[in-house]
Design a protein around this motif. Structure first.
Motif, PDB file in Angstrom:
ATOM      1  N   LEU A  19       1.059  -1.067   0.181  1.00  0.00           N
ATOM      2  CA  LEU A  19       0.320   0.023  -0.074  1.00  0.00           C
ATOM      3  C   LEU A  19       0.810   1.238  -0.019  1.00  0.00           C
ATOM      4  O   LEU A  19       1.900   1.555   0.426  1.00  0.00           O
ATOM      5  CB  LEU A  19      -0.653   0.199   1.387  1.00  0.00           C
ATOM      6  N   TYR A  20       0.654   1.922  -0.877  1.00  0.00           N
ATOM      7  CA  TYR A  20       1.578   2.886  -0.908  1.00  0.00           C
ATOM      8  C   TYR A  20       0.422   4.306  -1.048  1.00  0.00           C
ATOM      9  O   TYR A  20      -0.385   4.844  -0.823  1.00  0.00           O
ATOM     10  CB  TYR A  20       2.051   3.096  -2.651  1.00  0.00           C
ATOM     11  N   ARG A  21       1.365   5.402  -0.174  1.00  0.00           N
ATOM     12  CA  ARG A  21       1.291   6.829  -0.163  1.00  0.00           C
ATOM     13  C   ARG A  21       2.358   8.049   0.276  1.00  0.00           C
ATOM     14  O   ARG A  21       3.948   6.828   0.636  1.00  0.00           O
ATOM     15  CB  ARG A  21       0.912   6.832   1.490  1.00  0.00           C
ATOM     16  N   TYR A  22       2.696   9.255   0.082  1.00  0.00           N
ATOM     17  CA  TYR A  22       3.695   9.631  -0.304  1.00  0.00           C
ATOM     18  C   TYR A  22       3.428  10.868   0.465  1.00  0.00           C
ATOM     19  O   TYR A  22       1.980  11.423   0.173  1.00  0.00           O
ATOM     20  CB  TYR A  22       4.447   9.623  -1.595  1.00  0.00           C
ATOM     21  N   ARG A  23       4.364  12.035   1.172  1.00  0.00           N
ATOM     22  CA  ARG A  23       3.899  13.178   1.618  1.00  0.00           C
ATOM     23  C   ARG A  23       5.002  14.253   1.253  1.00  0.00           C
ATOM     24  O   ARG A  23       6.306  13.608   1.069  1.00  0.00           O
ATOM     25  CB  ARG A  23       3.688  13.560   3.003  1.00  0.00           C
ATOM     26  N   SER A  24       5.316  15.374   1.787  1.00  0.00           N
ATOM     27  CA  SER A  24       6.234  16.177   1.478  1.00  0.00           C
ATOM     28  C   SER A  24       5.723  17.410   1.988  1.00  0.00           C
ATOM     29  O   SER A  24       5.046  17.769   2.113  1.00  0.00           O
ATOM     30  CB  SER A  24       6.741  16.446   0.509  1.00  0.00           C
ATOM     31  N   PHE A  25       7.355  18.249   3.582  1.00  0.00           N
ATOM     32  CA  PHE A  25       6.232  19.078   3.786  1.00  0.00           C
ATOM     33  C   PHE A  25       8.392  19.882   3.494  1.00  0.00           C
ATOM     34  O   PHE A  25       8.822  19.949   3.288  1.00  0.00           O
ATOM     35  CB  PHE A  25       6.220  18.996   4.973  1.00  0.00           C
ATOM     36  N   VAL A  26       7.589  21.600   4.059  1.00  0.00           N
ATOM     37  CA  VAL A  26       9.297  22.122   4.081  1.00  0.00           C
ATOM     38  C   VAL A  26       9.276  22.102   5.684  1.00  0.00           C
ATOM     39  O   VAL A  26       8.304  22.950   6.578  1.00  0.00           O
ATOM     40  CB  VAL A  26       8.840  23.175   3.659  1.00  0.00           C
ATOM     41  N   LEU A  27      10.687  22.420   5.994  1.00  0.00           N
ATOM     42  CA  LEU A  27      11.178  22.823   6.930  1.00  0.00           C
ATOM     43  C   LEU A  27      11.986  24.172   7.252  1.00  0.00           C
ATOM     44  O   LEU A  27      12.723  23.979   5.852  1.00  0.00           O
ATOM     45  CB  LEU A  27      11.734  21.357   7.806  1.00  0.00           C
ATOM     46  N   SER A  28      11.981  24.949   8.516  1.00  0.00           N
ATOM     47  CA  SER A  28      12.542  25.528   8.305  1.00  0.00           C
ATOM     48  C   SER A  28      14.018  25.692   8.984  1.00  0.00           C
ATOM     49  O   SER A  28      14.141  25.301  10.516  1.00  0.00           O
ATOM     50  CB  SER A  28      11.949  27.285   8.158  1.00  0.00           C
ATOM     51  N   ASN A  29      15.287  26.683   9.278  1.00  0.00           N
ATOM     52  CA  ASN A  29      16.476  27.074   9.816  1.00  0.00           C
ATOM     53  C   ASN A  29      17.299  25.594  10.169  1.00  0.00           C
ATOM     54  O   ASN A  29      16.814  25.102  11.647  1.00  0.00           O
ATOM     55  CB  ASN A  29      15.520  27.349  11.086  1.00  0.00           C
ATOM     56  N   PRO A  30      17.110  25.181   9.253  1.00  0.00           N
ATOM     57  CA  PRO A  30      17.799  25.687   8.249  1.00  0.00           C
ATOM     58  C   PRO A  30      16.312  25.381   7.188  1.00  0.00           C
ATOM     59  O   PRO A  30      15.905  24.217   7.908  1.00  0.00           O
ATOM     60  CB  PRO A  30      18.780  24.809   7.652  1.00  0.00           C
ATOM     61  N   ARG A  31      16.756  25.731   6.209  1.00  0.00           N
ATOM     62  CA  ARG A  31      15.063  25.524   4.800  1.00  0.00           C
ATOM     63  C   ARG A  31      15.793  23.308   4.403  1.00  0.00           C
ATOM     64  O   ARG A  31      16.788  23.635   4.406  1.00  0.00           O
ATOM     65  CB  ARG A  31      15.107  26.112   3.605  1.00  0.00           C
ATOM     66  N   ARG A  32      14.731  23.428   4.151  1.00  0.00           N
ATOM     67  CA  ARG A  32      14.745  21.632   4.334  1.00  0.00           C
ATOM     68  C   ARG A  32      13.246  21.218   3.070  1.00  0.00           C
ATOM     69  O   ARG A  32      12.860  21.566   4.286  1.00  0.00           O
ATOM     70  CB  ARG A  32      15.555  20.883   4.860  1.00  0.00           C
TER      71      ARG A  32
END
Length: 476
Positions: free
Chosen positions: A145-158
């Motif tokens: 079963l497949y899922r994906y997600r993405s998100f942005v982090l700061s200090n430092p930016r990732r």
């Protein structure tokens, strides 16, 4: 060094020269001479079909900002972390958890050469580099079963990309009216849930076990269709912590937290309503508090420290005061106690005190646990709503155990992999349940169906014996 194929280049080798072509762009390396114009002849040479990054940049094959790549991988998830360049104005688009059928293709607005070194077990990963992006392709193991997600982090930016490839959900009919399921809850981390569903009007529920005795659940009710662990208990003595009513007879008195109540096929949960009083030898009665519901005079029924500094404690066995001590006092098993202002004892050693507790409303069966999760379809979980000195039941990430029900009367035994209670409450509400209460969790959380333990539990020490449980039977 980047493979020419990952850059979409066609490579032609003739007369000691390597020529690289793509969409009208052409550049050549001549052995012993170097790069031909328009490239600087002194740029690093290729190694077979691998091109140095300096050449890739000079040829204009890549103009996107570069992002360094880190990754971690386990049997369920690949995590890619792109460390974004300082001052970068590109905003990669985050996603919520999204399904994909087995092959995932994403365009990332960065040049991420480190992807060449990512080799997750069981996952095919390929990268193709365009001028303004990196095209990422993943093929997860079959049957998952497949899922994906993405998100942005700061200090430092990732930029973080999580790709999950999980064991499929499953279900099976146990018998007419009863179904076993394993499914995923997204918190947003995936958490495996194990549950037994009983349709309205098809089930009969009984509390099982014996105060003071710890046993493995199947030994408590060998003929039960399903078993779920019950409420909290004192480990050394096996004393149940909280209300326990079986067939209208209280086996244990309220401690001060939410309980599951049921009569026939009507189920509800909430704080037990009760009145407690003690009757003195001369026939007078006095209202008192009980356990966590403290008052000027408070009855204590659980072994352990009772009373506060400045109070006295009557130690009582049955209905006779055996001794009086200054508080705090360590209450032994087999006794109960009454704490009182030190200057206001109710009786003397040797006299009698009788404990009277009246539950409202009366119920056939009850088992205290908590915290309460859902009531009337509303998420009512609050880490401060119920008194827990040990914060694990309201805060810790641990295996969870719950009883839930629908407005129509279907009943569910539910156990989960480690998650937090607030996430459990949110998940059960999203799944449409009408009511739910947490039972004991952690190592005690266990669901048995037809004598088989369904959730991972126990480790090296085996399945944990418990004091109380809930047994589910088909209604005749």
């Amino acid at each position: 060094m980047l493979p020419a194929g990952k850059l979409g280049l066609e490579v032609v080798q003739e007369n000691g020269a390597l020529t690289f072509r793509k969409n009208g762009l052409e550049f050549t390396y001549v052995e012993g001479i170097g790069w031909a114009p328009p490239l600087d002849a002194n740029l690093p040479p290729p190694q077979g079909l691998l091109l140095p990054l300096a050449v890739v940049r000079a040829a204009g094959l890549v103009s996107a900002p570069e992002a360094r790549v880190r990754f971690s991988v386990d049997e369920r998830r690949l995590r890619l972390v792109l460390e974004l360049p300082e001052g970068d104005g590109v905003q990669p688009a985050p996603t919520d958890l999204a399904p994909y059928p087995g092959r995932l293709e994403l365009s990332l607005p960065y040049f991420a050469p480190g992807l060449e070194g990512v080799r997750p077990l069981g996952v095919e990963l390929a990268a193709r580099y365009e001028a303004q992006s990196t095209l990422l392709s993943l093929q997860a193991p079959p049957g998952r079963l497949y899922r994906y997600r993405s998100f942005v982090l700061s200090n430092p930016r990732r930029y973080v990309l999580d790709v999950y490839y999980l064991e499929p959900e499953r279900e099976e009919a146990v018998q007419p009216g009863f179904r076993y399921r394993e499914l995923w809850a997204w918190t947003p981390e995936p958490v495996r849930m194990y549950w037994l569903e009983a349709l309205p009007g098809r089930w009969r529920l009984e509390p099982v076990g014996r105060p003071g005795e710890r046993r493995v659940l199947p030994e408590m009710a060998p003929g039960a269709l399903a078993l779920l662990n019950g409420g909290y208990f004192d480990g050394p003595t096996g004393t149940p912590i909280g209300l326990w009513v079986r067939g209208g007879v209280p086996l244990s008195l309220p401690f001060g937290r939410s309980a599951l109540f049921w009569q026939d096929d009507a189920v509800f949960a909430g704080l037990p309503r009760f009145t407690a009083s003690v009757q003195l030898a001369d026939g007078r009665t006095l209202r008192v508090g009980l356990n966590l519901a403290r008052a000027r005079y408070t009855v204590h029924t659980l072994p352990g420290p009772v009373g506060r500094a400045g109070e006295g404690v009557h130690l009582i066995q049955g209905e006779q005061i055996m001794a009086t001590y200054p508080a705090p006092f360590e209450l032994p098993e087999g006794f109960w106690a009454l704490s009182f202002p030190a200057e206001e004892p109710l009786a003397r050693t040797g006299e009698t005190l009788r404990l009277l507790v009246n539950l409202e409303p009366p119920t056939s069966h009850a088992l205290e646990a908590g915290p309460l999760l859902l009531q009337g379809g509303v998420n009512v979980f609050s880490p401060t709503a119920e008194p827990f000195r040990d914060r694990a039941p309201v805060e810790a990430q641990a295996a969870q155990s719950a009883v839930a029900w629908t407005q129509a009367g279907a009943l569910y035994f539910i156990v989960t992999e480690p998650m937090r209670p607030e996430a459990l409450a949110r998940t059960l509400q999203e799944l449409g349940f009408w009511g739910a209460i947490r039972m004991d969790g952690g190592g005690s959380a266990q669901l048995w169906v037809r004598g088989q333990l369904k959730n991972p539990n126990g480790g090296l020490l085996g399945v944990r014996p418990v004091v109380s449980g809930l047994a589910l039977y088909p209604k005749p």
